[in-house]
Design a protein around this motif. Structure first.
Motif, PDB file in Angstrom:
ATOM      1  N   THR A  37       0.845  -1.196   0.000  1.00 41.39           N
ATOM      2  CA  THR A  37       0.000   0.000   0.000  1.00 41.39           C
ATOM      3  C   THR A  37       0.876   1.240   0.000  1.00 41.39           C
ATOM      4  O   THR A  37       1.898   1.273   0.673  1.00 41.39           O
ATOM      5  CB  THR A  37      -0.892   0.004   1.266  1.00 41.39           C
ATOM      6  OG1 THR A  37      -1.823  -1.062   1.155  1.00 41.39           O
ATOM      7  CG2 THR A  37      -1.635   1.321   1.441  1.00 41.39           C
ATOM      8  N   GLN A  38       0.458   2.229  -0.787  1.00 36.80           N
ATOM      9  CA  GLN A  38       1.119   3.527  -0.699  1.00 36.80           C
ATOM     10  C   GLN A  38       0.166   4.490  -0.014  1.00 36.80           C
ATOM     11  O   GLN A  38      -0.981   4.630  -0.433  1.00 36.80           O
ATOM     12  CB  GLN A  38       1.457   4.094  -2.092  1.00 36.80           C
ATOM     13  CG  GLN A  38       2.425   3.233  -2.888  1.00 36.80           C
ATOM     14  CD  GLN A  38       1.671   2.304  -3.815  1.00 36.80           C
ATOM     15  OE1 GLN A  38       0.880   2.738  -4.630  1.00 36.80           O
ATOM     16  NE2 GLN A  38       1.900   0.999  -3.674  1.00 36.80           N
ATOM     17  N   LEU A  39       0.658   5.121   1.013  1.00 39.96           N
ATOM     18  CA  LEU A  39      -0.152   6.106   1.729  1.00 39.96           C
ATOM     19  C   LEU A  39       0.391   7.475   1.335  1.00 39.96           C
ATOM     20  O   LEU A  39       1.493   7.852   1.752  1.00 39.96           O
ATOM     21  CB  LEU A  39      -0.037   5.877   3.235  1.00 39.96           C
ATOM     22  CG  LEU A  39      -0.557   4.504   3.692  1.00 39.96           C
ATOM     23  CD1 LEU A  39      -0.014   4.150   5.075  1.00 39.96           C
ATOM     24  CD2 LEU A  39      -2.075   4.458   3.687  1.00 39.96           C
ATOM     25  N   VAL A  40      -0.337   8.197   0.501  1.00 38.55           N
ATOM     26  CA  VAL A  40       0.169   9.466  -0.015  1.00 38.55           C
ATOM     27  C   VAL A  40      -0.205  10.589   0.967  1.00 38.55           C
ATOM     28  O   VAL A  40      -1.358  10.983   1.070  1.00 38.55           O
ATOM     29  CB  VAL A  40      -0.380   9.744  -1.430  1.00 38.55           C
ATOM     30  CG1 VAL A  40       0.209  11.046  -1.971  1.00 38.55           C
ATOM     31  CG2 VAL A  40      -0.031   8.586  -2.359  1.00 38.55           C
ATOM     32  N   ALA A  41       0.782  11.076   1.672  1.00 36.98           N
ATOM     33  CA  ALA A  41       0.562  12.063   2.726  1.00 36.98           C
ATOM     34  C   ALA A  41       0.329  13.451   2.130  1.00 36.98           C
ATOM     35  O   ALA A  41       0.809  13.721   1.024  1.00 36.98           O
ATOM     36  CB  ALA A  41       1.767  12.078   3.651  1.00 36.98           C
ATOM     37  N   THR A  87      -4.955   8.162  -1.225  1.00 35.72           N
ATOM     38  CA  THR A  87      -4.659   9.596  -1.357  1.00 35.72           C
ATOM     39  C   THR A  87      -5.593  10.451  -0.522  1.00 35.72           C
ATOM     40  O   THR A  87      -5.386  11.645  -0.381  1.00 35.72           O
ATOM     41  CB  THR A  87      -4.772  10.032  -2.835  1.00 35.72           C
ATOM     42  OG1 THR A  87      -6.061   9.638  -3.300  1.00 35.72           O
ATOM     43  CG2 THR A  87      -3.706   9.381  -3.691  1.00 35.72           C
ATOM     44  N   LYS A  88      -6.682   9.821  -0.026  1.00 39.22           N
ATOM     45  CA  LYS A  88      -7.646  10.577   0.796  1.00 39.22           C
ATOM     46  C   LYS A  88      -7.792   9.879   2.141  1.00 39.22           C
ATOM     47  O   LYS A  88      -7.575   8.665   2.235  1.00 39.22           O
ATOM     48  CB  LYS A  88      -9.010  10.602   0.089  1.00 39.22           C
ATOM     49  CG  LYS A  88      -8.995  11.489  -1.162  1.00 39.22           C
ATOM     50  CD  LYS A  88     -10.364  11.558  -1.809  1.00 39.22           C
ATOM     51  CE  LYS A  88     -10.719  10.208  -2.389  1.00 39.22           C
ATOM     52  NZ  LYS A  88     -11.525  10.256  -3.614  1.00 39.22           N
ATOM     53  N   ASP A  89      -8.197  10.620   3.147  1.00 43.60           N
ATOM     54  CA  ASP A  89      -8.407  10.024   4.467  1.00 43.60           C
ATOM     55  C   ASP A  89      -9.381   8.856   4.353  1.00 43.60           C
ATOM     56  O   ASP A  89     -10.333   8.898   3.581  1.00 43.60           O
ATOM     57  CB  ASP A  89      -8.976  11.065   5.433  1.00 43.60           C
ATOM     58  CG  ASP A  89      -7.961  12.156   5.743  1.00 43.60           C
ATOM     59  OD1 ASP A  89      -6.803  12.034   5.272  1.00 43.60           O
ATOM     60  OD2 ASP A  89      -8.321  13.121   6.437  1.00 43.60           O
ATOM     61  N   THR A  90      -9.149   7.803   5.135  1.00 38.74           N
ATOM     62  CA  THR A  90     -10.039   6.653   5.045  1.00 38.74           C
ATOM     63  C   THR A  90     -10.826   6.540   6.346  1.00 38.74           C
ATOM     64  O   THR A  90     -10.267   6.720   7.436  1.00 38.74           O
ATOM     65  CB  THR A  90      -9.258   5.350   4.799  1.00 38.74           C
ATOM     66  OG1 THR A  90      -8.613   4.982   6.015  1.00 38.74           O
ATOM     67  CG2 THR A  90      -8.220   5.519   3.702  1.00 38.74           C
ATOM     68  N   PRO A  91     -12.117   6.256   6.265  1.00 33.72           N
ATOM     69  CA  PRO A  91     -12.963   6.238   7.459  1.00 33.72           C
ATOM     70  C   PRO A  91     -12.620   5.103   8.416  1.00 33.72           C
ATOM     71  O   PRO A  91     -12.135   4.042   7.991  1.00 33.72           O
ATOM     72  CB  PRO A  91     -14.372   6.079   6.895  1.00 33.72           C
ATOM     73  CG  PRO A  91     -14.222   5.657   5.490  1.00 33.72           C
ATOM     74  CD  PRO A  91     -12.864   6.014   5.019  1.00 33.72           C
ATOM     75  N   ALA A  92     -12.924   5.326   9.678  1.00 31.31           N
ATOM     76  CA  ALA A  92     -12.712   4.302  10.706  1.00 31.31           C
ATOM     77  C   ALA A  92     -13.591   3.095  10.416  1.00 31.31           C
ATOM     78  O   ALA A  92     -14.619   3.205   9.733  1.00 31.31           O
ATOM     79  CB  ALA A  92     -13.063   4.890  12.074  1.00 31.31           C
ATOM     80  N   GLU A  93     -13.149   1.948  10.862  1.00 33.20           N
ATOM     81  CA  GLU A  93     -13.922   0.685  10.854  1.00 33.20           C
ATOM     82  C   GLU A  93     -14.217   0.129   9.459  1.00 33.20           C
ATOM     83  O   GLU A  93     -14.671  -0.988   9.335  1.00 33.20           O
ATOM     84  CB  GLU A  93     -15.259   0.835  11.620  1.00 33.20           C
ATOM     85  CG  GLU A  93     -15.161   1.477  13.004  1.00 33.20           C
ATOM     86  CD  GLU A  93     -14.490   0.608  14.061  1.00 33.20           C
ATOM     87  OE1 GLU A  93     -14.413  -0.615  13.874  1.00 33.20           O
ATOM     88  OE2 GLU A  93     -14.015   1.178  15.086  1.00 33.20           O
ATOM     89  N   GLN A  94     -13.992   0.893   8.388  1.00 35.02           N
ATOM     90  CA  GLN A  94     -14.369   0.414   7.042  1.00 35.02           C
ATOM     91  C   GLN A  94     -13.178  -0.150   6.274  1.00 35.02           C
ATOM     92  O   GLN A  94     -12.035   0.120   6.573  1.00 35.02           O
ATOM     93  CB  GLN A  94     -14.956   1.572   6.230  1.00 35.02           C
ATOM     94  CG  GLN A  94     -16.254   2.092   6.793  1.00 35.02           C
ATOM     95  CD  GLN A  94     -16.807   3.227   5.945  1.00 35.02           C
ATOM     96  OE1 GLN A  94     -16.484   3.370   4.766  1.00 35.02           O
ATOM     97  NE2 GLN A  94     -17.654   4.040   6.564  1.00 35.02           N
ATOM     98  N   LEU A  95     -13.527  -0.921   5.211  1.00 27.27           N
ATOM     99  CA  LEU A  95     -12.502  -1.368   4.273  1.00 27.27           C
ATOM    100  C   LEU A  95     -12.376  -0.318   3.175  1.00 27.27           C
ATOM    101  O   LEU A  95     -13.385   0.102   2.600  1.00 27.27           O
ATOM    102  CB  LEU A  95     -12.910  -2.710   3.643  1.00 27.27           C
ATOM    103  CG  LEU A  95     -12.084  -3.146   2.415  1.00 27.27           C
ATOM    104  CD1 LEU A  95     -10.649  -3.501   2.816  1.00 27.27           C
ATOM    105  CD2 LEU A  95     -12.740  -4.314   1.701  1.00 27.27           C
ATOM    106  N   THR A  96     -11.172   0.125   2.916  1.00 25.47           N
ATOM    107  CA  THR A  96     -10.940   1.040   1.796  1.00 25.47           C
ATOM    108  C   THR A  96      -9.932   0.377   0.882  1.00 25.47           C
ATOM    109  O   THR A  96      -8.957  -0.205   1.349  1.00 25.47           O
ATOM    110  CB  THR A  96     -10.391   2.388   2.303  1.00 25.47           C
ATOM    111  OG1 THR A  96     -11.324   2.945   3.222  1.00 25.47           O
ATOM    112  CG2 THR A  96     -10.140   3.359   1.161  1.00 25.47           C
ATOM    113  N   LEU A  97     -10.209   0.422  -0.417  1.00 23.44           N
ATOM    114  CA  LEU A  97      -9.193  -0.070  -1.330  1.00 23.44           C
ATOM    115  C   LEU A  97      -9.252   0.707  -2.631  1.00 23.44           C
ATOM    116  O   LEU A  97     -10.290   1.231  -3.001  1.00 23.44           O
ATOM    117  CB  LEU A  97      -9.282  -1.575  -1.542  1.00 23.44           C
ATOM    118  CG  LEU A  97     -10.400  -2.197  -2.371  1.00 23.44           C
ATOM    119  CD1 LEU A  97     -10.117  -3.680  -2.565  1.00 23.44           C
ATOM    120  CD2 LEU A  97     -11.742  -2.040  -1.673  1.00 23.44           C
ATOM    121  N   SER A  98      -8.134   0.800  -3.311  1.00 29.01           N
ATOM    122  CA  SER A  98      -8.095   1.481  -4.596  1.00 29.01           C
ATOM    123  C   SER A  98      -7.304   0.550  -5.484  1.00 29.01           C
ATOM    124  O   SER A  98      -6.119   0.358  -5.295  1.00 29.01           O
ATOM    125  CB  SER A  98      -7.377   2.823  -4.459  1.00 29.01           C
ATOM    126  OG  SER A  98      -5.996   2.648  -4.477  1.00 29.01           O
TER     127      SER A  98
END
Ligand code: UD1
Ligand code: CA
Length: 474
Positions: free
Chosen positions: A406-410, A427-438
């Motif tokens: 994973t790349q976390l683009v600050a 590239t964007k903040d990811t919400p708590a408790e959820q799965l985020t993927l790109s």
């Protein structure tokens, strides 16, 4: 008793074959002259003068922080001439101690013993008995074993050359007498130098006794004239450091393969150090710490129970209790790990905090980040903290799970207990408790065919016949 220490450091040091002045060469990352200076500082009521000359400005500049008065000896006309440069700073009642800037391992206890032997009726001289005294001034004694003079190698006769007791050059005497003797020195000798050693005969003539003492070991009084002697004294020094560590309760798997180039501001018990570990700067190390082979530990604070596995580099970093680092991990400046953190192989951490119980186990770069507790950072995760101009921060909140690659683009924040799917570029903040993927959607191409090898050009048959193996097979 007021002491004036004069450190002679104006010599050229030609045999070092170096553009650097000799006294700036280092033992355990510290210039020779600084070792001598530090030892002299341990004496009470002491003022230090450093006589510098050849390449002197560099010496003075690089050691300007030392608490000493710097005095230039413009021409190196001998050890007596060198001492003369500082003599106007000496009061009659002072005790003057002469040291050499290139004799780094002399102990304060030896100096104390020497200083006790100085009085209005005695001059104190540190001598050394050597198997091969070549190059040293020889201590000449009368039939009652009293010292009567020192004769330099180049001025000595056959009989004197047989004397195995040499002059270390280190001596102490009273200021008033020294002033008088120095004013009477001449350079009428084989080297046309003003020899400090000539004061011994003058002292005897004036009715003083020469009180001699020797150091516990020869290495203490050895000077550095070439790189081989420098390497020898580095080893001696390192063995002393190893002994010191073992005395304090540290296990060294091999005291010959541990290097301490600095100091310990704190040192726990039952620390276990495997081979080829280098400690640099100021380290604080807790109890029950295990350090594997080939680690570099520099200006680090390492709490109790930490295990550092082979080939790790830790610099200006803090490691919390019971954490495990490495193998092959790199903690860079301002990496601050809380307790029970795991940092695995090929992980680099810079200017980041990692809270309790988090794991970054494989192939990652974490920079300018704040990582919460119980976070799991998957293999190949990279915080993209730099846009080529500015640095930005990555925040990963407690309990988050970062999938591999994973790349976390600050600047970016991963919410509490969030999960990031493997291979994502966030590239964007990811919400708590959820799965985020790109991820680009996976596709399969049913009609696809593997490429086949293009027809080869027929090789020249004459060349073929020259190749025995090939022709045999064909
Ligand atoms: C000196 C002693 C010798 C002793 C030996 C021990 C004299 C005359 N001889 O000899 O008896 O056995 O040390 O190593 O003292 N220095 C200056 N300015 C000068 C000359 C020297 O500062 O003009 C400094 C050098 O940097 C060095 C020390 O004095 O730190 C000794 O000088 P060096 O030339 O090495 O003396 P040696 O000939 O070895
Ligand atoms: Ca010398």
């Amino acid at each position: 008793m007021s002491i004036k220490t004069i450190i002679l450091a104006a010599g050229q040091g030609t045999r070092m074959r170096s553009s650097r002045p000799k006294v700036l060469h280092e033992i355990a990352n510290k210039p020779l002259l600084q070792h001598v200076h530090e030892t002299s500082l341990s004496l009470d009521n002491n003022t230090v003068f450093i006589i510098y000359g050849h390449g002197g400005e560099t010496v003075k500049q690089s050691l300007s922080q030392l608490d000493a008065t710097w005095i230039e000896q413009k021409q190196q006309l001998g050890t007596g001439h060198a001492v003369q440069q500082a003599i106007h700073h000496v009061e009659d009642g002072d005790t003057v101690l002469i040291l050499y800037g290139d004799v780094p391992l002399l102990k304060a206890s030896t100096l104390q013993t020497l200083l006790k032997k100085v009085s209005a009726t005695s001059l104190a001289l540190l001598t050394v008995t050597l198997d091969d005294p070549t190059g040293y001034g020889r201590i000449v004694r009368d039939k009652d074993h009293a010292v009567i003079k020192i004769v330099e190698q180049k001025d000595a006769n056959e009989v004197e050359l047989q004397i195995s007791e040499g002059n270390t050059g280190i001596l102490a005497c009273k200021g008033k007498q020294l002033k008088n003797w120095l004013s009477r020195l001449s350079n009428n000798n084989a080297q046309n130098e003003y020899y400090l050693t000539d004061i011994i005969e003058m002292a005897v003539d004036d009715g003083l006794t020469i009180e001699t003492t020797q150091a516990d070991s020869q290495d203490e009084v050895l000077g550095v004239n070439n790189r081989s002697q420098l390497a020898h004294l580095e080893r001696v020094y390192q063995l002393q450091q190893a002994e010191m560590l073992m005395e304090k309760g540290v296990t060294l798997r091999d005291p010959n393969r541990t290097d301490v180039r600095g100091e310990f501001a704190a040192l726990g018990q039952d620390i276990d150090v495997d081979i080829n570990v280098i400690f640099e700067g100021v380290n604080r190390i807790g109890s029950y710490v295990k350090i594997g082979p080939n680690c570099l530990i520099k200006n680090a604070t390492i709490a109790d129970g930490v295990e550092i596995l082979a080939n790790s580099v830790i610099e200006d970093a803090v490691v919390g209790a019971d954490s495990r680092i490495g193998p092959f991990a790199r903690l860079r400046p301002q990496a601050e790990l809380a307790d029970h953190v795991h940092i695995g192989n090929f992980v680099e951490i810079k200017k980041s905090t990692v809270a309790s119980g988090s794991k970054i186990n494989h192939l990652s770069y974490i920079g300018d980040s704040e990582i919460g507790s119980k976070v799991n950072v998957g293999a190949g995760t990279i915080t993209c903290n730099y846009d080529g101009v500015n640095k930005f921060k990555t925040i990963i909140e407690d309990g988050a799970f970062i999938g591999s690659d994973t790349q976390l683009v600050a600047p970016v924040t991963v919410g509490k207990n969030a999960t990031i799917g493997a291979g994502s570029t966030i590239t964007k903040d990811t919400p708590a408790e959820q799965l985020t993927l790109s991820r680009v959607k996976q596709v399969s191409v049913a009609s696809w065919q593997r490429p086949v090898k293009l027809a080869e050009t027929v090789p020249d048959s004459s060349l073929h016949s020259l190749h025995p193996c090939k022709s045999e097979k064909e």
